[in-house]
Design an enzyme around this catalytic site. Sequence first.
Site, PDB file in Angstrom:
ATOM      1  N   ASP A 195       0.823  -1.206   0.000  1.00 12.49           N
ATOM      2  CA  ASP A 195       0.000   0.000   0.000  1.00 12.49           C
ATOM      3  C   ASP A 195       0.862   1.263   0.000  1.00 12.49           C
ATOM      4  O   ASP A 195       2.016   1.245   0.390  1.00 12.49           O
ATOM      5  CB  ASP A 195      -0.925   0.023   1.217  1.00 12.49           C
ATOM      6  CG  ASP A 195      -0.149   0.009   2.524  1.00 12.49           C
ATOM      7  OD1 ASP A 195       0.764  -0.824   2.644  1.00 12.49           O
ATOM      8  OD2 ASP A 195      -0.433   0.827   3.414  1.00 12.49           O
ATOM      9  N   GLU A 196       0.248   2.351  -0.428  1.00 10.46           N
ATOM     10  CA  GLU A 196       0.787   3.706  -0.286  1.00 10.46           C
ATOM     11  C   GLU A 196       2.233   3.845  -0.758  1.00 10.46           C
ATOM     12  O   GLU A 196       3.075   4.426  -0.081  1.00 10.46           O
ATOM     13  CB  GLU A 196       0.662   4.170   1.171  1.00 10.46           C
ATOM     14  CG  GLU A 196      -0.779   4.244   1.638  1.00 10.46           C
ATOM     15  CD  GLU A 196      -0.909   4.810   3.034  1.00 10.46           C
ATOM     16  OE1 GLU A 196      -1.818   5.617   3.254  1.00 10.46           O
ATOM     17  OE2 GLU A 196      -0.109   4.429   3.917  1.00 10.46           O
ATOM     18  N   VAL A 197       2.525   3.304  -1.921  1.00  3.50           N
ATOM     19  CA  VAL A 197       3.856   3.471  -2.487  1.00  3.50           C
ATOM     20  C   VAL A 197       3.945   4.879  -3.062  1.00  3.50           C
ATOM     21  O   VAL A 197       3.265   5.216  -4.022  1.00  3.50           O
ATOM     22  CB  VAL A 197       4.141   2.422  -3.573  1.00  3.50           C
ATOM     23  CG1 VAL A 197       5.516   2.658  -4.182  1.00  3.50           C
ATOM     24  CG2 VAL A 197       4.051   1.020  -2.982  1.00  3.50           C
TER      25      VAL A 197
END
Length: 664
Positions: A389-391
């Site tokens: 997530d949230e790269v």
Amino acid sequence: KCPTSILDSMSASACEEQLSLWPQPVALQVNPSSNNQIPVRQIATKEKWHMLLQDTSVLQGCEQVIERAFQRFLGRVFAFNEHNVPDYTATQFLQKPFWNILDSSTLKAIDTVSISFVAEADISGNDNKANSNQCNATTGKILSQINRLGIDESYEISILENQSNNEINIFAKTVIGVIRAFSRLSQLVTWTGGIHGIPCTPLRITDYPRFAWRGLMVDTSRHYFPLATLRRILNGMELLHLNVFHWHIVDAQSFPFQSLKYPLLSEKGAFHRKFAVYNQADITDLIHFAADRGIRVVPEFDIPAHTASWGLGYPDLTVNCPHVSGEKEALGADMDHMPGTVYSPLAGMLEKEIDKIALHPTNAVTFLSTFLTEVFELFPDEYIHLGGDEVNAICWKEDSDVAKAMGRVRSSTKLHGEFTTQILPLLLKHGKHAIFWDEAVSLQNVPFPLGTIIQFWRNQNMLRGANRSHEVKPKAQIDNHSGKRRQRPQQDKRQHKDGVTKLTAAAQKKQEEQKAYLEATQQTMLLKQNGGVKSKVLEYDLAQETNAKPILSRPFYLDHLSNDWYKWYTEDIESTFIGAEACSWSENANDNNVDERIFGRLPVMAELLWSPATVVETNRGDDRKSALTVRLDRTLCRLRQRYEISVASVQTSGYCGSRNHYDP
């Protein structure tokens, strides 16, 4: 024999209210009360109890597991015996007389639990024989291949009305079913102020779960939780029939996991290398502790983002990100002090600044091959959570090597997908399945193997009906796991003499970050070709197309304090999900408030996941809220009295006595 139903009897309803079972079972048959009094069958004192195992040929070493469950049952139900004071009193109960203690000279006090393993068809309708290889006969521990997704957890409890029968009968197909039965049995026993007894006997309970995946995620990176706290949480999960402990063990803020292959990960990355680290022996003990309670431990090592703490010990693992790492190095750290202060060099950084630092997508692959193999050998569960997530592409773009790789594939999403594709074969080699946060569905050309799970944590609109609009609104984005929403910043503009409006350097940086964020989270709405007509397709639908199984978390974020327990109870979980998880992120939680943070609402999700949909829907009626409140409050009282979990009442008045000392 037991009556056929309690649902059409007002007196039986009083029995149901007094039992206050949570989660509610599939079927409950009881002896209705008479003359506004509830019959109570006395049970023997603690030292007189014993257990009978009817068919030892199918146990294969499970005797020790069952014995420990039996001892937990005894320790908990006898935890409260304050003279002349019932264990729980709500305002509603004060309005009616309720105890009718049955004469123990006529009906013997119950002192025996008899356990039988049966064919599955006897409980849940299938026709398989009891599994005879469920425990390790040498160690007396549950085999990891038994405690897995889809294990039969069904059970039946019956207490007959017979003068010569002083037994409680438990029928189950697996040792996990027996554990669930003991948890339920502990809820049946009450202290009247004079005796311990079971109301409304004779009775029969038939039970099995609605969803297979019923989990709780606990974050131990942003704040370290002692092992005693984790064990207390697992004890509470057992009462609620939950079966997955999702351990978000490390994150950007700290790395409290001890790696023997790469010791600098915790020596440099933990808040304290001695006092804030989970060593491998402790982890193994916790896994067995959970398994004894029918709970699987699924670790999460979130990659490639959320990995700033990894780079403290091994700098080449993470990308070179000058505008973030400069702040990090300025903080400094002294890891040799005694505990009392946070010493991680990441501790003072803002949440979103730390999250920009990610693994180097090429340098880290070889490292991960060795490191994840060590993790696979330590955690026996078939699943591991790899985050995804949230790269944030900002730091990838600042690193010259990664920027070149990104230029080759033309986007950070494609680079992320390429990285993930290199990791998945390692899982297959070791017989593991991956779990990802929902961003993973947008990755291009990633062949998710069968059994992959996608955990949905963001906007709930993406989960419901393709006929609704699901466009991402840039002016209101989900900020991070804390679920806070941030407004799109106003562009900082500067008027030049030539009349052309340009952005300041700071505003340009903000715009770049926002663009990168949207690129990494744009999977909410995609276009699919259907018979020549383009239609909007939910990411959830894409998860199904890529062999992935979905679990739901978005409605069940425990750090969203504005969502009270009753709002949780109104949430729908569609049958296409394999289950759900409540998520306890620890930005603002530590050992002082985690009990209330978790257990004030966790029972609600537990009931949504276990009890039949028809039962839940009935409880949502306006005329049922009062009874629902009392039943929940009684459950919270049990957590305080029997599990030493410090959780507040949901009733405006009432009494829940403090427990005697008992350490299960």
